[in-house]
Design a protein around this motif. Sequence first.
Motif, PDB file in Angstrom:
ATOM      1  N   ASN A 184     -34.042  -6.237  -6.742  1.00  0.00           N
ATOM      2  CA  ASN A 184     -35.186  -6.333  -5.852  1.00  0.00           C
ATOM      3  C   ASN A 184     -35.222  -5.161  -4.871  1.00  0.00           C
ATOM      4  N   GLY A 185     -34.048  -4.631  -4.542  1.00  0.00           N
ATOM      5  CA  GLY A 185     -34.018  -3.414  -3.740  1.00  0.00           C
ATOM      6  C   GLY A 185     -34.616  -2.245  -4.496  1.00  0.00           C
ATOM      7  N   LEU A 186     -34.349  -2.187  -5.799  1.00  0.00           N
ATOM      8  CA  LEU A 186     -34.936  -1.144  -6.627  1.00  0.00           C
ATOM      9  C   LEU A 186     -36.453  -1.307  -6.689  1.00  0.00           C
ATOM     10  N   ALA A 187     -36.921  -2.549  -6.813  1.00  0.00           N
ATOM     11  CA  ALA A 187     -38.367  -2.787  -6.830  1.00  0.00           C
ATOM     12  C   ALA A 187     -38.998  -2.301  -5.528  1.00  0.00           C
ATOM     13  N   ALA A 188     -38.314  -2.558  -4.412  1.00  0.00           N
ATOM     14  CA  ALA A 188     -38.828  -2.092  -3.125  1.00  0.00           C
ATOM     15  C   ALA A 188     -38.855  -0.570  -3.069  1.00  0.00           C
ATOM     16  N   PHE A 189     -37.817   0.075  -3.618  1.00  0.00           N
ATOM     17  CA  PHE A 189     -37.768   1.534  -3.642  1.00  0.00           C
ATOM     18  C   PHE A 189     -38.933   2.095  -4.447  1.00  0.00           C
ATOM     19  N   LEU A 190     -39.233   1.468  -5.581  1.00  0.00           N
ATOM     20  CA  LEU A 190     -40.325   1.928  -6.433  1.00  0.00           C
ATOM     21  C   LEU A 190     -41.693   1.642  -5.822  1.00  0.00           C
ATOM     22  N   GLY A 191     -41.714   0.753  -4.828  1.00  0.00           N
ATOM     23  CA  GLY A 191     -42.979   0.462  -4.153  1.00  0.00           C
ATOM     24  C   GLY A 191     -43.837  -0.557  -4.847  1.00  0.00           C
ATOM     25  N   VAL A 192     -43.245  -1.391  -5.702  1.00  0.00           N
ATOM     26  CA  VAL A 192     -44.024  -2.451  -6.356  1.00  0.00           C
ATOM     27  C   VAL A 192     -43.828  -3.751  -5.586  1.00  0.00           C
ATOM     28  N   GLU A 193     -44.842  -4.574  -5.598  1.00  0.00           N
ATOM     29  CA  GLU A 193     -44.802  -5.805  -4.811  1.00  0.00           C
ATOM     30  C   GLU A 193     -43.987  -6.904  -5.482  1.00  0.00           C
ATOM     31  N   ALA A 194     -43.921  -6.900  -6.798  1.00  0.00           N
ATOM     32  CA  ALA A 194     -43.237  -7.967  -7.531  1.00  0.00           C
ATOM     33  C   ALA A 194     -41.735  -7.947  -7.246  1.00  0.00           C
ATOM     34  N   ARG A 195     -41.115  -9.112  -7.369  1.00  0.00           N
ATOM     35  CA  ARG A 195     -39.669  -9.252  -7.184  1.00  0.00           C
ATOM     36  C   ARG A 195     -39.085 -10.077  -8.320  1.00  0.00           C
ATOM     37  N   VAL A 196     -37.810  -9.818  -8.606  1.00  0.00           N
ATOM     38  CA  VAL A 196     -37.108 -10.527  -9.660  1.00  0.00           C
ATOM     39  C   VAL A 196     -36.603 -11.857  -9.126  1.00  0.00           C
ATOM     40  N   LYS A 197     -36.843 -12.927  -9.863  1.00  0.00           N
ATOM     41  CA  LYS A 197     -36.288 -14.234  -9.499  1.00  0.00           C
ATOM     42  C   LYS A 197     -35.050 -14.550 -10.330  1.00  0.00           C
ATOM     43  N   GLN A 198     -35.071 -14.097 -11.569  1.00  0.00           N
ATOM     44  CA  GLN A 198     -33.952 -14.327 -12.463  1.00  0.00           C
ATOM     45  C   GLN A 198     -33.803 -13.111 -13.366  1.00  0.00           C
ATOM     46  N   LEU A 199     -32.571 -12.650 -13.536  1.00  0.00           N
ATOM     47  CA  LEU A 199     -32.335 -11.456 -14.348  1.00  0.00           C
ATOM     48  C   LEU A 199     -32.488 -11.751 -15.822  1.00  0.00           C
ATOM     49  N   ASP A 200     -32.859 -10.739 -16.574  1.00  0.00           N
ATOM     50  CA  ASP A 200     -32.984 -10.860 -18.022  1.00  0.00           C
ATOM     51  C   ASP A 200     -31.613 -11.186 -18.622  1.00  0.00           C
ATOM     52  N   ASP A 201     -31.563 -12.219 -19.452  1.00  0.00           N
ATOM     53  CA  ASP A 201     -30.284 -12.608 -20.066  1.00  0.00           C
ATOM     54  C   ASP A 201     -30.310 -12.440 -21.580  1.00  0.00           C
ATOM     55  N   THR A 202     -31.287 -11.654 -22.060  1.00  0.00           N
ATOM     56  CA  THR A 202     -31.398 -11.454 -23.502  1.00  0.00           C
ATOM     57  C   THR A 202     -30.227 -10.652 -24.042  1.00  0.00           C
ATOM     58  N   LEU A 203     -29.880  -9.572 -23.331  1.00  0.00           N
ATOM     59  CA  LEU A 203     -28.798  -8.704 -23.777  1.00  0.00           C
ATOM     60  C   LEU A 203     -27.462  -9.222 -23.272  1.00  0.00           C
ATOM     61  N   LYS A 204     -26.466  -9.218 -24.139  1.00  0.00           N
ATOM     62  CA  LYS A 204     -25.143  -9.754 -23.802  1.00  0.00           C
ATOM     63  C   LYS A 204     -24.136  -8.601 -23.706  1.00  0.00           C
ATOM     64  N   LYS A 205     -23.153  -8.788 -22.851  1.00  0.00           N
ATOM     65  CA  LYS A 205     -22.067  -7.805 -22.755  1.00  0.00           C
ATOM     66  C   LYS A 205     -21.277  -7.827 -24.052  1.00  0.00           C
ATOM     67  N   GLN A 206     -21.073  -6.624 -24.609  1.00  0.00           N
ATOM     68  CA  GLN A 206     -20.497  -6.560 -25.954  1.00  0.00           C
ATOM     69  C   GLN A 206     -18.971  -6.495 -25.964  1.00  0.00           C
ATOM     70  N   ASN A 207     -18.376  -5.865 -24.983  1.00  0.00           N
ATOM     71  CA  ASN A 207     -16.941  -5.608 -25.063  1.00  0.00           C
ATOM     72  C   ASN A 207     -16.211  -6.019 -23.785  1.00  0.00           C
ATOM     73  N   PRO A 208     -16.186  -7.320 -23.494  1.00  0.00           N
ATOM     74  CA  PRO A 208     -15.429  -7.748 -22.313  1.00  0.00           C
ATOM     75  C   PRO A 208     -13.926  -7.625 -22.571  1.00  0.00           C
ATOM     76  N   GLY A 209     -13.170  -7.732 -21.509  1.00  0.00           N
ATOM     77  CA  GLY A 209     -11.725  -7.679 -21.657  1.00  0.00           C
ATOM     78  C   GLY A 209     -11.144  -6.360 -21.211  1.00  0.00           C
ATOM     79  N   PRO A 210      -9.810  -6.305 -21.079  1.00  0.00           N
ATOM     80  CA  PRO A 210      -9.128  -5.090 -20.621  1.00  0.00           C
ATOM     81  C   PRO A 210      -9.367  -3.911 -21.554  1.00  0.00           C
ATOM     82  N   LEU A 211      -9.427  -2.739 -20.991  1.00  0.00           N
ATOM     83  CA  LEU A 211      -9.677  -1.523 -21.763  1.00  0.00           C
ATOM     84  C   LEU A 211      -8.592  -1.303 -22.812  1.00  0.00           C
ATOM     85  N   GLU A 212      -7.351  -1.544 -22.439  1.00  0.00           N
ATOM     86  CA  GLU A 212      -6.222  -1.294 -23.342  1.00  0.00           C
ATOM     87  C   GLU A 212      -6.318  -2.111 -24.620  1.00  0.00           C
TER      88      GLU A 212
END
Length: 462
Positions: A184-212
Motif C-alpha cells: 500500500n505504500g507502493l500504491a501511495a508512491f505511484l499516486g493511485v487511490e486503490a489499496r491492497v486488502k489481501q495479497l495475491d496468493d496465486t504464486l507459491k514460494k518454490q524453494n523454501p528451506g536452508p540454502l545449503e
Amino acid sequence: MSRFHAFVVFAEMRTGSNLLEANLNALPGVHSHGEVFNRYILGKKDRTELFGITMEDRDRDPRPLLRKLRENTEGLPGFRFFHDHDLRILDDVLPDPGCAKVILTRNPLESYVSWKIAQATDQWKLTNPKRLKSAKVRFDVPEFLTHLQDIQAFQLLILNALQTTGQTAFYLDYDDLGSVEVMNGLAAFLGVEARVKQLDDTLKKQNPGPLEDKLENPEALAEAIAAVDVFNLGRTPSFEPRRAAGVPTALASEAGLLFFPIRSGPQTAIRDWFASLGTVSEGFEQKSLRQWKRKHPGHCSFTVLRHPLLRAYVAFRRKIVMGDAQDLRRILINGFLAELQPPGEPFASVEAERAAFLIFLNYCRLAVGGQTGARVDPSLASQTALVQGVASFQPLDHLLREDRLAEGLAHLAAGAGVAPPVVSADPATEALLSIWDEPLETAAAEAYQRDYMGFGFARWRK
C-alpha cells in the motif's frame, strides 16, 4: 491523480518480480505488461505481438512499443526490466521524471541458487504446490561472481541516473513482498487511490528451506562469500567525476569504423585516415548514433590509449604552453607559483619547462582526485574515466595502444576491407624526451594511478 504517467520495475530473475507484478495488477488503475523488452519474450511466454507490434518490430526499434504501451493502456502502464533486457529503452525511461522507478532486490546468493534450480527443473512459476519440482544444483563460484558483478553494475547505472536527474525510487526487498502495508505504500508512491486488502496468493514460494540443502556442493558457499568484498574494501576510492559517454566527439566512417577519441590522444592521425576513406560523420547524439549503427551492421568501435605521461605532456603543451586554457594558466601561476612564459613562447630553459610540467602534473593529481573544486577538463581526466563514460552508452570493441597503433589499425582496416593508415610518431615524444626525469615519471604515476593499474602501463622511459 498520479504525478506519474508510467512506471518501470527494475528487478532481476528470481527476485519475486512476478509476485510483485501480480499485486500491482490487482490494483484498479494499474497495469504492468511484463518483460516487454526481454530479448526472448514479448512481455510473457509465447506472446508474439503486443499493441500491434511484433518481436521483430520491437527488436529493430523498441521506442514505438514503449509509446503504444503508454498510449493504449487504461490507467497507469508499466513493465518489468532486467539488466539483460534491451538497454536502448533506458535512454527514454531513466531521464523521465514522469516514469516512476520501482527497484526490487533480493539476496543475490538466494536469487542465484533459485535461478539454477529453475534451470534444472524448467519450473519458473509455481501455482500448485502439488506440482513442485525440486532439485539439488551445483554452485558455480565463477558464474555466481559474474552474476553478482552484472547486477551490481546495473544497480549503479540506475543509481547514477537517479542522482544526476534528481529523482528518487521506491525500493523493495524480496521479503517485503509479503507485506500488505508495504504494497500500500507502493500504491501511495505511484499516486493511485486503490489499496491492497489481501495479497495475491496465486504464486507459491518454490524453494523454501536452508540454502545449503539446495546444493550438491554446499562447501562452495564459503568460497563464494570469501571472494565477495562485502564492504567494498578492496576498491580504491575514486573521487574523479564520472564522465559522459562523449557521443558528440565520436567519428564514424562509411567503412563501418567508429572511433571515440580520448582528448590529448593520437586522434589527428585517425581523423585523417577516416577522411581518406570517404565521408566522416560526427556531431552525434545518442539517438542519431544508434541510427548510424543500425544502418551499418558489422560496425566496429574503438579508442586509442596513450601513455599517461605523454598524454599529460600533450595536454600541458596545448592547454598551458600554447594558452588554450587561460583560466588554468592563471590557477597554475597564482595558486601553484608556476613560472610560465606568455602563451606560445618557449621556456627559457629545459629546467624551466620541466619545473612547470611537474607543477602541472601535481595539479592533475589534485583535479583527478576531486580536490580542486573545479570542473575536470577531459584532457586532464583519466583515460579510465573516459572509457567508462563511453561504456555507459556502449562497450567498445577494441582498446588500441599507441605503442602498437600501426598493428592495431591494420587489424581494423583488414576487418573493414580498407587500406590501413601510415602511422608516424607524435612530435611531442621527442620534446618529452628532452625534459624527462624520474620526478616526472613518479608524478604521472601518482596523478593517473587508475590508468597505470587498470591498463597496466609501465614506465614511459625504461
